[in-house]
Design an enzyme around this catalytic site. Structure first.
Site, PDB file in Angstrom:
ATOM      1  N   SER A   1       4.379   1.165   7.828  1.00 38.25           N
ATOM      2  CA  SER A   1       4.135   2.510   7.291  1.00 38.25           C
ATOM      3  C   SER A   1       3.496   3.396   8.360  1.00 38.25           C
ATOM      4  CB  SER A   1       3.211   2.422   6.081  1.00 38.25           C
ATOM      5  OG  SER A   1       3.766   1.525   5.148  1.00 38.25           O
ATOM      6  N   ARG A   2       2.772   2.772   9.273  1.00 38.81           N
ATOM      7  CA  ARG A   2       2.063   3.544  10.307  1.00 38.81           C
ATOM      8  C   ARG A   2       3.022   4.157  11.329  1.00 38.81           C
ATOM      9  NH1 ARG A   2      -3.523   2.587  10.412  1.00 38.81           N
ATOM     10  NH2 ARG A   2      -4.153   0.908   9.006  1.00 38.81           N
TER      11      ARG A   2
ATOM     12  N   ASP B   1       2.225  -9.110   9.410  1.00 34.86           N
ATOM     13  CA  ASP B   1       0.768  -9.261   9.263  1.00 34.86           C
ATOM     14  C   ASP B   1       0.477 -10.760   9.165  1.00 34.86           C
ATOM     15  OD1 ASP B   1      -0.190  -6.408   8.894  1.00 34.86           O
ATOM     16  OD2 ASP B   1       1.423  -6.528   7.435  1.00 34.86           O
TER      17      ASP B   1
ATOM     18  N   GLU C   1      12.057  -0.220   4.738  1.00 29.00           N
ATOM     19  CA  GLU C   1      13.016  -1.344   4.672  1.00 29.00           C
ATOM     20  C   GLU C   1      12.332  -2.713   4.730  1.00 29.00           C
ATOM     21  OE1 GLU C   1      16.241  -1.509   3.935  1.00 29.00           O
ATOM     22  OE2 GLU C   1      16.104   0.635   3.546  1.00 29.00           O
ATOM     23  N   GLY C   2      11.169  -2.767   5.362  1.00 36.73           N
ATOM     24  CA  GLY C   2      10.422  -4.037   5.404  1.00 36.73           C
ATOM     25  C   GLY C   2      10.039  -4.469   3.995  1.00 36.73           C
ATOM     26  N   HIS C   3       9.551  -3.507   3.186  1.00 39.49           N
ATOM     27  CA  HIS C   3       9.190  -3.819   1.794  1.00 39.49           C
ATOM     28  C   HIS C   3      10.449  -4.173   0.992  1.00 39.49           C
ATOM     29  CE1 HIS C   3       5.812  -0.880   2.800  1.00 39.49           C
ATOM     30  NE2 HIS C   3       5.158  -1.976   2.463  1.00 39.49           N
TER      31      HIS C   3
ATOM     32  N   MET D   1       0.864  -1.192   0.000  1.00 43.32           N
ATOM     33  CA  MET D   1       0.000   0.000   0.000  1.00 43.32           C
ATOM     34  C   MET D   1       0.903   1.245   0.000  1.00 43.32           C
ATOM     35  SD  MET D   1      -3.446  -0.942   2.015  1.00 43.32           S
ATOM     36  CE  MET D   1      -2.875  -0.731   3.681  1.00 43.32           C
ATOM     37  N   GLY D   2       2.138   1.066  -0.477  1.00 46.53           N
ATOM     38  CA  GLY D   2       3.039   2.214  -0.588  1.00 46.53           C
ATOM     39  C   GLY D   2       3.686   2.585   0.726  1.00 46.53           C
TER      40      GLY D   2
HETATM   41  O1  PAF Z   1      -0.147  -5.721   3.718  1.00 54.25           O
HETATM   42  C1  PAF Z   1      -0.566  -4.827   2.955  1.00 54.25           C
HETATM   43  O2  PAF Z   1       0.125  -3.836   2.667  1.00 54.25           O
HETATM   44  C2  PAF Z   1      -1.962  -4.935   2.377  1.00 54.25           C
HETATM   45  O3  PAF Z   1      -2.838  -5.526   3.268  1.00 54.25           O
HETATM   46  C3  PAF Z   1      -2.005  -5.678   1.019  1.00 54.25           C
HETATM   47  C4  PAF Z   1      -1.546  -7.110   1.142  1.00 54.25           C
HETATM   48  C5  PAF Z   1      -1.130  -4.935   0.018  1.00 54.25           C
HETATM   49  C6  PAF Z   1      -3.436  -5.698   0.479  1.00 54.25           C
HETATM   50  O4  PAF Z   1      -3.929  -4.413   0.312  1.00 54.25           O
END
Ligand code: PAF
Length: 282
Positions: free
Chosen positions: A184-185, A148, A33-35, A28-29
């Site tokens: 992100s939060r 998550d 670093e996690g991404h 979700m943008g």
């Molecule tokens: O983990 C997330 O960022 C969101 O829940 C996902 C998997 C991109 C779905 O919108």
């Protein structure tokens, strides 16, 4: 890096990649670093890494939360390009949910407990968008973070139930120097709140240490964690739960691999974190 905003343009590009192994990294943008760690792991599995950025309105249970979700698309594009992403797909909301859209994917167990219970519609929203992204991207693999964890099991579950031909890979939770799980939060935390937010992982470590030292009753572990966190005035616990790491059933006596999960507000920001206890490690 090629960037697509329209489904038709993306599908056109996708149709030229049929001989390639493809991995999808849905986001979700607000790339952090996690991404990046998911993207780096993704590269080990496939020829082409496709990242999606879509802030999915139907997985937010409040419009205030949706409106205030961090957005940094221009910065994200630069970061993704620098990190070797091949394709970025960032569709608009009407592209994904045209006016007559009326379908949803519901996975009963996951929609009813913890994240599903406290954030009504959240799990269904995630299952629906991820199914849609799988159908659009048709990846061989898709990767999701273990932070998550309920989302990860939800996705594994509907992929199996619906025979979706995508192999789900998981990436470990990335933490900052003080142990705070990257999210992100976190951007929304004040300095004071951040100092208290790092107590969440400390409390999880305390709980897992107690299991290792022989305590097998979940209720006692949960009480220990709750008592610890109650000393921090900015933390408002939503749930603490101990579940089977494989089937997500509630565990009362810890006789198998379990995951300890927490959701809590720190100030106005809702954070989740978890820690796995594996029996074989004692
Ligand atoms: O983990 C997330 O960022 C969101 O829940 C996902 C998997 C991109 C779905 O919108």
């Amino acid at each position: 890096m090629k960037i697509y905003y329209k489904i038709d343009d993306f599908l056109d590009a996708r149709s030229k990649l049929n001989s390639k192994k493809i991995i999808l990294v849905p986001t979700m943008g607000s790339i952090h670093e996690g991404h990046i760690s998911l993207i780096n792991k993704a590269k080990l599995y496939a020829d082409i890494v496709i990242v999606t950025i879509f802030i999915n309105p139907i997985q937010f249970n409040s419009s205030i939360d949706y409106d205030s979700y961090p957005r940094s698309i221009e910065e994200d594009k630069k970061t993704l390009e620098k990190n070797g992403v091949d394709i970025l797909f960032c569709p608009s909301t009407p592209e994904i949910y045209p006016e007559k859209f009326q379908t949803s994917v519901n996975v009963r167990l996951f929609s009813e407990v913890l994240e599903g219970k406290f954030r009504k519609g959240h799990m269904e929203g995630v299952a629906t968008i991820v199914t849609k992204l799988f159908n659009l991207v048709r990846p061989d693999f898709a990767i999701f973070g273990e932070k998550d964890f309920q989302q990860l099991l939800l996705i594994k579950s509907f992929v199996q139930d619906l025979n979706i031909p995508v192999k789900i890979i998981s990436g470990e939770t990335i933490r900052d120097n003080e142990g705070l799980a990257l999210s992100s939060r976190n951007e929304k935390l004040t300095n004071n709140e951040k100092t208290q937010a790092i107590q969440i992982i400390k409390s999880l470590n305390l709980g897992v240490e107690k299991i290792r030292s022989g305590e097998k009753e979940s209720d006692k572990i949960i009480k220990k964690i709750r008592d610890y966190l109650e000393d921090f005035n900015l933390i408002q616990i939503e749930y603490i739960s101990i579940r089977d790491v494989n089937n997500f059933e509630k565990v009362h006596q810890i006789d198998r691999d379990v995951i300890v999960l927490i959701a809590a507000f720190v100030g106005k920001t809702r954070l989740i974190d978890n820690l796995i206890y594996r029996k074989k490690n004692g």
